[in-house]
Each structure stands twice: as structure tokens, then as C-alpha cells.
Design a protein around this motif. Sequence first.
Motif, PDB file in Angstrom:
ATOM      1  N   GLN A  62       0.814  -1.220   0.000  1.00 15.47           N
ATOM      2  CA  GLN A  62       0.000   0.000   0.000  1.00 15.47           C
ATOM      3  C   GLN A  62       0.844   1.265   0.000  1.00 15.47           C
ATOM      4  N   ASN A  63       2.083   1.167   0.482  1.00 11.52           N
ATOM      5  CA  ASN A  63       2.937   2.351   0.573  1.00 11.52           C
ATOM      6  C   ASN A  63       4.004   2.419  -0.516  1.00 11.52           C
ATOM      7  N   GLY A  64       3.821   1.652  -1.597  1.00 13.56           N
ATOM      8  CA  GLY A  64       4.656   1.812  -2.779  1.00 13.56           C
ATOM      9  C   GLY A  64       5.936   0.999  -2.837  1.00 13.56           C
ATOM     10  N   TRP A  65       6.205   0.158  -1.860  1.00  5.35           N
ATOM     11  CA  TRP A  65       7.454  -0.615  -1.844  1.00  5.35           C
ATOM     12  C   TRP A  65       7.413  -1.829  -2.768  1.00  5.35           C
ATOM     13  N   VAL A  66       6.220  -2.255  -3.175  1.00  9.20           N
ATOM     14  CA  VAL A  66       6.055  -3.469  -3.971  1.00  9.20           C
ATOM     15  C   VAL A  66       5.471  -3.126  -5.337  1.00  9.20           C
ATOM     16  N   SER A  67       6.091  -3.661  -6.382  1.00  7.20           N
ATOM     17  CA  SER A  67       5.544  -3.545  -7.732  1.00  7.20           C
ATOM     18  C   SER A  67       5.387  -4.945  -8.303  1.00  7.20           C
ATOM     19  N   SER A  68       4.888  -5.032  -9.521  1.00 10.74           N
ATOM     20  CA  SER A  68       4.708  -6.350 -10.147  1.00 10.74           C
ATOM     21  C   SER A  68       6.047  -7.030 -10.423  1.00 10.74           C
ATOM     22  N   LYS A  69       7.137  -6.281 -10.389  1.00 12.09           N
ATOM     23  CA  LYS A  69       8.470  -6.848 -10.639  1.00 12.09           C
ATOM     24  C   LYS A  69       9.212  -7.216  -9.352  1.00 12.09           C
ATOM     25  N   THR A  70       8.691  -6.841  -8.207  1.00  5.18           N
ATOM     26  CA  THR A  70       9.373  -7.078  -6.932  1.00  5.18           C
ATOM     27  C   THR A  70       9.324  -8.556  -6.556  1.00  5.18           C
ATOM     28  N   LEU A  71      10.486  -9.103  -6.246  1.00  5.63           N
ATOM     29  CA  LEU A  71      10.555 -10.465  -5.700  1.00  5.63           C
ATOM     30  C   LEU A  71      10.585 -10.335  -4.182  1.00  5.63           C
ATOM     31  N   ILE A  72       9.676 -11.027  -3.517  1.00  6.86           N
ATOM     32  CA  ILE A  72       9.549 -10.958  -2.059  1.00  6.86           C
ATOM     33  C   ILE A  72       9.912 -12.324  -1.488  1.00  6.86           C
ATOM     34  N   VAL A  73      10.778 -12.309  -0.482  1.00  2.91           N
ATOM     35  CA  VAL A  73      11.160 -13.543   0.204  1.00  2.91           C
ATOM     36  C   VAL A  73      10.733 -13.393   1.658  1.00  2.91           C
ATOM     37  N   ILE A  74       9.958 -14.342   2.125  1.00  2.74           N
ATOM     38  CA  ILE A  74       9.453 -14.304   3.496  1.00  2.74           C
ATOM     39  C   ILE A  74       9.991 -15.524   4.226  1.00  2.74           C
ATOM     40  N   GLU A  75      10.704 -15.285   5.328  1.00  2.05           N
ATOM     41  CA  GLU A  75      11.176 -16.395   6.144  1.00  2.05           C
ATOM     42  C   GLU A  75      10.153 -16.640   7.246  1.00  2.05           C
ATOM     43  N   ILE A  76       9.667 -17.874   7.311  1.00  2.99           N
ATOM     44  CA  ILE A  76       8.714 -18.257   8.339  1.00  2.99           C
ATOM     45  C   ILE A  76       9.201 -19.540   9.008  1.00  2.99           C
ATOM     46  N   GLU A  77       8.615 -19.852  10.138  1.00  5.69           N
ATOM     47  CA  GLU A  77       8.950 -21.111  10.805  1.00  5.69           C
ATOM     48  C   GLU A  77       8.395 -22.265   9.971  1.00  5.69           C
ATOM     49  N   ASP A  78       9.120 -23.359   9.945  1.00  7.99           N
ATOM     50  CA  ASP A  78       8.757 -24.500   9.118  1.00  7.99           C
ATOM     51  C   ASP A  78       7.336 -25.001   9.379  1.00  7.99           C
ATOM     52  N   THR A  79       6.838 -24.854  10.605  1.00 10.50           N
ATOM     53  CA  THR A  79       5.509 -25.355  10.942  1.00 10.50           C
ATOM     54  C   THR A  79       4.383 -24.372  10.618  1.00 10.50           C
ATOM     55  N   GLU A  80       4.721 -23.130  10.258  1.00  6.97           N
ATOM     56  CA  GLU A  80       3.686 -22.153   9.910  1.00  6.97           C
ATOM     57  C   GLU A  80       3.066 -22.513   8.563  1.00  6.97           C
ATOM     58  N   GLU A  81       1.788 -22.166   8.418  1.00  2.00           N
ATOM     59  CA  GLU A  81       1.079 -22.494   7.188  1.00  2.00           C
ATOM     60  C   GLU A  81       1.587 -21.668   6.002  1.00  2.00           C
ATOM     61  N   GLY A  82       1.834 -20.406   6.203  1.00  2.00           N
ATOM     62  CA  GLY A  82       2.397 -19.575   5.144  1.00  2.00           C
ATOM     63  C   GLY A  82       1.436 -19.220   4.032  1.00  2.00           C
TER      64      GLY A  82
END
Length: 184
Positions: free
Chosen positions: A137-157
Motif C-alpha cells: 500500500q505504501n509503494g514498496w512493492v511492484s509487479s516486478k518485486t521479488l519478495i522472500v518471506i522467512e517463516i517457521e517450518d511449521t507455519e502455514e504460510g
Amino acid sequence: MRIVGGNLRGKKLMGPLDTKTRPTSDRAREALFNILSSFLLKKGCLWSEISFLDVFAGTGAVGLEALSRGACKVYLIENHPEALKVIRHNIAGLDKINVLAVSALQPPFTTEPADMIFMDAPYREELWEKALMSLAQNGWVSSKTLIVIEIEDTEEGLLPCGFVKVDERRYGRGRFLFCQIKKR
């Protein structure tokens, strides 16, 4: 902790001052940046063309790794006072890296989306989903942005509406979700 690749390879980093900060391991960071470098190679891009945003930056190690690989701009979002002390120590004397001492849930507005975003929120607190939406919503993400999210292995994600997973990798107790905005 140390930088595992690039021109700052081997640089020792100060670790967390408290137990709230859980840094991504050297081994997982090395694997992550091998994947990201491969992604850039397939896209015909260089690290020197990439702006990188490290959200819930902790020690700043992931953002510093991107800087070491040659990212042209690196932003670190962190608001925990002890983590900010560590970050300021770890980035002392370095250029092209900016610390945004704000909540990831209320990031500042930008007109220049990041090319890559890494998020490593505290596990099981449901913060990364809210932060991802706020960043978009604040402009940091575009259709070209690759996002990597680290979560705990047991989280659904489960990704918020409008995002699609493009890859997933497991490392120890953690899991990396690679996603982008869903193409329309």
C-alpha cells in the motif's frame, strides 16, 4: 555471524543483544543469496541494478549481504531499540544503506518500489502478512518485486490475496517463501 559472500565477505557482524532477535543463519543466508543470484541471472539483471529492502532487519545481516553482493540501494526497516543498536554498529562506515527506524506495519511511503524484499518477522506473531500489505500500500512493492518471506517450518504460510508463491525452500527450522504480486 559474518557476511558470507561479495566484497564484504568475511566481515564479522555483531550478534543480537537480546533473545527477541533471531538472525538468519550464515548457511541459510548463503543458500538464499545463491537462489537470488540465480534468479537475477535468469532475468538478465545484475546486483548493481537492484534495490533491496530488509524488513524486520534484526542485525541487518541480510541487507548487508545484499550490499556486499553489489545492490545499488539497501534499506533496513527495524524498530526494536536493541536491534537498532546492533544494526548501527554493523553498518558503521558503509554507504548505500539506509536504516528506517519505523514499524514494518507502518512503513514510509515511497515512489520507488524495491526490486527485492526480504522479511523475517518474529515467528508465529502473524506480522509478516500485515507488513506485506502495508508495504504494498505504501509503494514498496511492484509487479516486478521479488519478495522472500522467512517463516517457521511449521507455519502455514498462506499469502494474502493478490500475491502468488513462485518458490519455496526449507532450511532447518525455517522456510523461505518466494512470492510476487499476482499478474492480472
